[in-house]
Design a protein around this motif. Structure first.
Motif, PDB file in Angstrom:
ATOM      1  N   PRO A  27      30.223  41.183  33.157  1.00 22.15           N
ATOM      2  CA  PRO A  27      30.919  41.367  34.450  1.00 22.15           C
ATOM      3  C   PRO A  27      31.188  40.075  35.216  1.00 22.15           C
ATOM      4  O   PRO A  27      32.193  39.960  35.905  1.00 22.15           O
ATOM      5  N   TYR A  28      30.303  39.068  35.084  1.00 21.51           N
ATOM      6  CA  TYR A  28      30.506  37.824  35.820  1.00 21.51           C
ATOM      7  C   TYR A  28      31.617  36.961  35.217  1.00 21.51           C
ATOM      8  O   TYR A  28      32.016  35.954  35.807  1.00 21.51           O
ATOM      9  N   ALA A  29      32.102  37.334  34.045  1.00 20.79           N
ATOM     10  CA  ALA A  29      33.189  36.584  33.405  1.00 20.79           C
ATOM     11  C   ALA A  29      34.429  37.448  33.194  1.00 20.79           C
ATOM     12  O   ALA A  29      35.407  36.994  32.608  1.00 20.79           O
ATOM     13  N   ARG A  30      34.391  38.647  33.689  1.00 20.33           N
ATOM     14  CA  ARG A  30      35.476  39.600  33.433  1.00 20.33           C
ATOM     15  C   ARG A  30      36.725  39.242  34.226  1.00 20.33           C
ATOM     16  O   ARG A  30      36.645  38.778  35.352  1.00 20.33           O
ATOM     17  N   HIS A  31      37.873  39.459  33.623  1.00 23.82           N
ATOM     18  CA  HIS A  31      39.122  39.342  34.363  1.00 23.82           C
ATOM     19  C   HIS A  31      40.027  40.522  34.010  1.00 23.82           C
ATOM     20  O   HIS A  31      39.844  41.203  32.999  1.00 23.82           O
ATOM     21  N   THR A  32      40.996  40.750  34.850  1.00 20.85           N
ATOM     22  CA  THR A  32      41.818  41.953  34.755  1.00 20.85           C
ATOM     23  C   THR A  32      42.828  41.853  33.626  1.00 20.85           C
ATOM     24  O   THR A  32      43.414  40.809  33.385  1.00 20.85           O
ATOM     25  N   GLU A  33      43.047  42.957  32.941  1.00 17.83           N
ATOM     26  CA  GLU A  33      44.099  43.080  31.941  1.00 17.83           C
ATOM     27  C   GLU A  33      45.015  44.237  32.349  1.00 17.83           C
ATOM     28  O   GLU A  33      44.621  45.119  33.104  1.00 17.83           O
ATOM     29  N   TYR A  34      46.224  44.214  31.818  1.00 19.46           N
ATOM     30  CA  TYR A  34      47.150  45.300  32.113  1.00 19.46           C
ATOM     31  C   TYR A  34      46.551  46.660  31.755  1.00 19.46           C
ATOM     32  O   TYR A  34      46.716  47.647  32.485  1.00 19.46           O
ATOM     33  N   ALA A  35      45.832  46.707  30.631  1.00 15.23           N
ATOM     34  CA  ALA A  35      45.268  47.978  30.177  1.00 15.23           C
ATOM     35  C   ALA A  35      44.260  48.528  31.176  1.00 15.23           C
ATOM     36  O   ALA A  35      44.170  49.749  31.363  1.00 15.23           O
ATOM     37  N   PHE A  36      43.480  47.625  31.832  1.00 13.42           N
ATOM     38  CA  PHE A  36      42.506  48.085  32.822  1.00 13.42           C
ATOM     39  C   PHE A  36      43.223  48.755  34.000  1.00 13.42           C
ATOM     40  O   PHE A  36      42.821  49.814  34.486  1.00 13.42           O
ATOM     41  N   ILE A  37      44.283  48.091  34.462  1.00 15.21           N
ATOM     42  CA  ILE A  37      45.030  48.616  35.607  1.00 15.21           C
ATOM     43  C   ILE A  37      45.695  49.940  35.259  1.00 15.21           C
ATOM     44  O   ILE A  37      45.651  50.904  36.033  1.00 15.21           O
ATOM     45  N   ASP A  38      46.292  49.995  34.075  1.00 17.16           N
ATOM     46  CA  ASP A  38      46.983  51.218  33.656  1.00 17.16           C
ATOM     47  C   ASP A  38      46.033  52.393  33.545  1.00 17.16           C
ATOM     48  O   ASP A  38      46.433  53.553  33.716  1.00 17.16           O
ATOM     49  N   ALA A  39      44.761  52.111  33.240  1.00 17.06           N
ATOM     50  CA  ALA A  39      43.793  53.188  33.031  1.00 17.06           C
ATOM     51  C   ALA A  39      43.275  53.783  34.333  1.00 17.06           C
ATOM     52  O   ALA A  39      42.694  54.874  34.336  1.00 17.06           O
ATOM     53  N   ILE A  40      43.473  53.095  35.465  1.00 16.72           N
ATOM     54  CA  ILE A  40      42.955  53.571  36.748  1.00 16.72           C
ATOM     55  C   ILE A  40      43.853  54.674  37.299  1.00 16.72           C
ATOM     56  O   ILE A  40      45.070  54.522  37.381  1.00 16.72           O
ATOM     57  N   THR A  41      43.238  55.780  37.665  1.00 18.30           N
ATOM     58  CA  THR A  41      43.973  56.903  38.249  1.00 18.30           C
ATOM     59  C   THR A  41      43.637  57.037  39.734  1.00 18.30           C
ATOM     60  O   THR A  41      42.678  56.427  40.226  1.00 18.30           O
ATOM     61  N   ARG A  42      44.421  57.848  40.417  1.00 18.83           N
ATOM     62  CA  ARG A  42      44.143  58.101  41.835  1.00 18.83           C
ATOM     63  C   ARG A  42      42.763  58.743  42.000  1.00 18.83           C
ATOM     64  O   ARG A  42      42.016  58.415  42.923  1.00 18.83           O
ATOM     65  N   ASP A  43      42.413  59.636  41.085  1.00 13.98           N
ATOM     66  CA  ASP A  43      41.105  60.293  41.156  1.00 13.98           C
ATOM     67  C   ASP A  43      39.978  59.268  41.027  1.00 13.98           C
ATOM     68  O   ASP A  43      38.929  59.408  41.675  1.00 13.98           O
ATOM     69  N   ASP A  44      40.168  58.254  40.199  1.00 14.81           N
ATOM     70  CA  ASP A  44      39.153  57.200  40.072  1.00 14.81           C
ATOM     71  C   ASP A  44      38.913  56.520  41.419  1.00 14.81           C
ATOM     72  O   ASP A  44      37.770  56.261  41.809  1.00 14.81           O
ATOM     73  N   LEU A  45      39.999  56.210  42.135  1.00 13.48           N
ATOM     74  CA  LEU A  45      39.869  55.534  43.425  1.00 13.48           C
ATOM     75  C   LEU A  45      39.188  56.430  44.457  1.00 13.48           C
ATOM     76  O   LEU A  45      38.336  55.989  45.220  1.00 13.48           O
ATOM     77  N   VAL A  46      39.559  57.710  44.466  1.00 10.78           N
ATOM     78  CA  VAL A  46      38.957  58.657  45.410  1.00 10.78           C
ATOM     79  C   VAL A  46      37.462  58.797  45.137  1.00 10.78           C
ATOM     80  O   VAL A  46      36.632  58.761  46.061  1.00 10.78           O
ATOM     81  N   GLN A  47      37.089  58.955  43.868  1.00 10.17           N
ATOM     82  CA  GLN A  47      35.682  59.123  43.512  1.00 10.17           C
ATOM     83  C   GLN A  47      34.876  57.865  43.846  1.00 10.17           C
ATOM     84  O   GLN A  47      33.738  57.960  44.324  1.00 10.17           O
ATOM     85  N   PHE A  48      35.454  56.687  43.586  1.00  8.27           N
ATOM     86  CA  PHE A  48      34.750  55.442  43.899  1.00  8.27           C
ATOM     87  C   PHE A  48      34.516  55.330  45.403  1.00  8.27           C
ATOM     88  O   PHE A  48      33.424  54.964  45.846  1.00  8.27           O
ATOM     89  N   HIS A  49      35.538  55.667  46.197  1.00  7.42           N
ATOM     90  CA  HIS A  49      35.415  55.596  47.653  1.00  7.42           C
ATOM     91  C   HIS A  49      34.348  56.571  48.151  1.00  7.42           C
ATOM     92  O   HIS A  49      33.496  56.220  48.979  1.00  7.42           O
ATOM     93  N   GLN A  50      34.360  57.784  47.644  1.00  5.05           N
ATOM     94  CA  GLN A  50      33.393  58.790  48.087  1.00  5.05           C
ATOM     95  C   GLN A  50      31.971  58.415  47.696  1.00  5.05           C
ATOM     96  O   GLN A  50      31.016  58.681  48.437  1.00  5.05           O
ATOM     97  N   LYS A  51      31.826  57.755  46.552  1.00  2.69           N
ATOM     98  CA  LYS A  51      30.492  57.435  46.052  1.00  2.69           C
ATOM     99  C   LYS A  51      29.878  56.239  46.741  1.00  2.69           C
ATOM    100  O   LYS A  51      28.682  56.238  47.060  1.00  2.69           O
ATOM    101  N   TYR A  52      30.681  55.198  46.988  1.00  2.38           N
ATOM    102  CA  TYR A  52      30.101  53.931  47.434  1.00  2.38           C
ATOM    103  C   TYR A  52      30.386  53.575  48.886  1.00  2.38           C
ATOM    104  O   TYR A  52      29.701  52.710  49.435  1.00  2.38           O
ATOM    105  N   PHE A  53      31.375  54.172  49.514  1.00  2.00           N
ATOM    106  CA  PHE A  53      31.658  53.864  50.917  1.00  2.00           C
ATOM    107  C   PHE A  53      30.872  54.845  51.784  1.00  2.00           C
ATOM    108  O   PHE A  53      31.391  55.860  52.236  1.00  2.00           O
TER     109      PHE A  53
END
Length: 534
Positions: A27-53
C-alpha cells in the motif's frame, strides 16, 4: 493523473523507488491504474462512506475568535443528530524489509539528464535516534553531497538527501541528483563515497553547528500560525505522540554531538546495501550501469483500459462477419485491400484546443502494418512525427529529437490497429458482434462491435451502401481515456479504394478535431529510411 504520470522524470523516479523499498504491491508504494478506477462502483463509495465516516473516528480542530463554551454548545447541537457507531480501523500495514544491493534502470529517451536515487529503508518518528538522524542528514545532504557534487565538481544542479521518518511506519532514506547523462555513474560513485565518509570519522564542529542552526532556524516556521499549531496537535493526537513532540525533537537536536552523528551514521546508513535507480538514456552514460552490478530494467508502460465484448451468439457473429465482408467489398474489395502496402495523404487538420482552433497542413505516410510518419508545416519549419510499434519520436527544427508523449503515441498506434486496411489483413483474428440498428450523433446505421486483446471498437455501417459512417473507440486524452466518435464522410475513390476524405472526431457532442484529405495515393514508392527513428 494516470495518463500523465510518466511526463515528469522526478515523479517517475520517486514513484518507482517507493516500490523498490516497500514492494510493488505494498500500500505504501501503490499507485492508481485505469483498471482500479474502472472497478469502483457507486455502491463501493457509499459503503466506504457509511463504514468509515463516523463521529467516533473523528478529530475536530477549531481556531479563531470565539468563546469556547459557546462553540462547544454549537458543535454539540450540530453533530448531535449524527448517530454514534463504531468501525474498527485496520491497523497500518506492516513493512518487511531485507537489506540488499540492487541496480535498476528506467529508459527515458526524451531526456538528456539522468535522475538518480539511491537508498534503503528509513525509520519512524518515535525512534530515540531521530533527532541525531536529522542532524546527520543535514550534514550529509547539504555540507557534503551538495558541496562536493554540485559546487566542486559541477556535476549537478539538483542534489538532495532525506532520511525519511513516518508516524506509523518506516520512511525511506534516499539521496539523489539530476546530472547530465555523461556523468551518471561518476555521480553515483560520489554519492556512495560521501555516505561512507560520514561513517568513517566525526564531522567538524562547523558542520555540526551549521546543521543544527539550519534545522532550528526553520523550526519557527513550523509553528508560526494557529492553523499549523492546531493541525500538528491533531496529527500528534491521531498517532499517539505527545502534544509537545515538536518541542522535544527541537530540544534533542540541540543536544546532538559529533559522536552522536558518527554513531547513527554507522548504525543507520548501509552504503553496501542500497537500491540504485536511474531514469535516463543509457546509451549516453559515462560507464555502463552494469559496472555497479546486475541491472534490472523497469517497465513503466501505463496499462491501457481493457474492455471485453460480451460473447456473441452464433447469429450475432455470423451477421457481423457478413456485414463486415460487405463493407470490405464496398471499400473496394478484399483483394484490393490486402494488396495495399502503404499510403500517402496530404491533409488539412483542425484541432480544437483550450487556446482556440489550431489549423495545420501536412503529409501522412503509412507503411502497413505499423509504421506512420506525419510531417506538419509550421512557421519554424517542418515538424516530423515518427511512430512504430516500439518507439515514437518527434523531430522539431532546431531542437533535439524527443520521445513522443505516451498519450499521443498510444493514439497513433490505436488508429493504425483500427485502420480498415489492417482490419482486412487481420480480419480472422478479431472477434465480432452484430448489435443491430443504432444512431450515433444523429447518424443512423447498423452497429458492429470488433474486439481483440482487450481492445474493443465499434463501426456504424450505412444500411444501404455498407460503407462505414463512423467509428467509436476509447481514445487516449490528456485527462485520461474517453469515448470518441469519429464521423467519416466525403468518400472518394483513390487507386480503387473508397476512402473517407473527411473525418471529424467528437467527445460526446463536442467536436475535437477534423481531418480533410486533399490528395491521396496507395502503393507509392517509399524509401524505408523515411521511417527511421534517429
Amino acid at each position: 493523473m494516470v495518463a500523465r504520470r510518466n511526463d515528469d522524470v522526478r515523479e517517475i523516479a520517486d514513484r518507482e523507488f517507493q516500490k523498490l523499498i516497500y514492494g510493488k504491491d505494498h500500500p505504501y508504494a501503490r499507485h492508481t491504474e485505469y483498471a482500479f478506477i474502472d472497478a469502483i462502483t457507486r455502491d463501493d463509495l457509499v459503503q466506504f462512506h457509511q463504514k468509515y465516516f463516523q463521529p467516533n473516528g473523528m478529530i475536530l480542530g477549531i481556531w479563531g475568535d470565539f468563546k469556547t463554551q459557546e462553540m462547544k454548545k454549537k458543535l454539540a447541537k450540530i453533530f448531535s443528530p449524527w448517530p454514534e457507531s463504531y468501525t474498527e480501523i485496520p491497523r497500518p500495514p506492516s513493512v518487511e524489509y531485507a537489506y540488499t544491493f540492487s541496480v535498476h534502470y528506467i529508459h527515458k529517451p526524451d531526456v538528456n539528464q539522468s535522475n538518480i536515487i539511491l537508498g534503503h529503508i528509513g525509520t519512524t518518528l518515535d525512534n530515540p535516534d531521530y533527532p541525531a538522524l536529522v542532524v546527520m542528514n543535514q550534514i550529509l545532504s547539504w555540507d557534503r553531497m551538495f558541496k562536493q557534487i554540485r559546487t566542486r565538481e559541477g556535476l549537478a544542479y539538483s542534489v538532495w538527501g532525506y532520511y525519511g521518518a513516518e508516524y506509523d511506519h518506516p520512511g525511506v532514506f534516499s539521496v539523489g541528483c539530476q546530472t547530465k547523462s555523461q556523468s551518471t555513474v561518476k555521480a553515483i560513485r560520489m554519492m556512495l563515497e560521501e555516505i561512507r565518509k560520514i561513517q568513517n570519522e566525526e564531522v567538524s564542529d562547523e558542520e555540526l553547528q551549521k546543521s543544527k542552526d539550519r534545522y532550528l532556524n526553520g523550526f519557527v516556521f513550523k509553528l508560526d500560525s494557529k492553523a499549523k499549531i492546531i493541525q500538528r496537535q491533531m496529527t500528534y493526537l491521531y498517532y499517539g505522540l505527545p502534544p509537545n513532540f515538536a518541542e522535544k525533537v527541537k530540544n534533542e537536536v540541540e543536544k546532538v554531538t559529533k559522536a552522536d552523528v558518527l554513531r547513527v551514521a554507522r548504525k543507520y546508513l548501509h552504503p553496501e546495501h542500497v537500491h540504485i535507480l536511474v531514469v535516463g538514456r543509457e546509451e549516453e552514460f559515462d560507464e555502463p550501469l552494469s559496472q555497479l552490478g546486475e541491472v534490472h530494467p523497469i517497465d513503466i508502460t501505463i496499462p491501457q483500459p481493457q474492455k471485453q465484448m460480451p460473447p456473441p451468439t452464433p447469429e450475432e457473429e455470423s451477421q457481423a462477419r457478413l456485414l463486415l465482408n460487405q463493407m470490405f467489398t464496398a471499400l473496394g474489395g478484399m483483394d484490393s485491400l490486402l494488396a495495399i502496402r502503404n499510403g500517402k495523404w496530404e491533409v488539412q487538420i483542425t484541432q480544437n484546443t483550450p487556446m482556440g482552433e489550431m489549423a495545420l497542413e501536412g503529409e501522412i505516410w503509412i507503411a502497413y502494418p505499423d509504421q506512420m510518419r506525419i510531417d506538419f508545416n509550421t512557421s519554424w519549419g517542418k515538424m516530423k512525427m515518427l511512430v512504430n510499434s516500439q518507439e515514437a519520436w518527434i523531430e522539431i527544427p532546431g531542437q533535439e529529437s524527443m520521445a513522443m508523449p505516451e498519450v499521443q503515441a498510444n493514439s497513433v498506434r490505436r488508429s493504425l490497429r483500427q485502420d480498415f486496411v489492417n482490419l482486412a489483413k487481420n480480419f480472422s483474428e478479431w472477434k465480432v458482434q452484430y448489435l443491430g440498428p443504432a444512431t450515433w450523433n444523429g447518424i443512423k446505421g447498423e452497429e458492429v462491435a470488433i474486439a481483440k486483446n482487450g481492445e474493443v471498437f465499434h463501426l456504424l455501417l450505412d444500411s444501404s451502401s455498407k460503407l462505414p459512417l463512423a467509428k467509436r473507440y476509447t481514445e487516449s486524452g490528456e485527462e485520461g481515456p474517453f469515448e470518441a466518435t469519429e464521423v467519416l464522410s466525403d468518400y472518394k475513390k483513390l487507386g480503387g479504394i473508397f476512402t473517407p476524405m473527411k473525418s471529424e472526431v467528437f467527445s460526446g457532442e463536442k467536436k475535437i478535431s477534423q481531418t480533410v484529405i486533399t490528395q491521396g495515393q496507395y502503393n507509392v514508392e517509399l524509401d524505408s529510411a523515411m521511417f527511421k527513428i534517429k
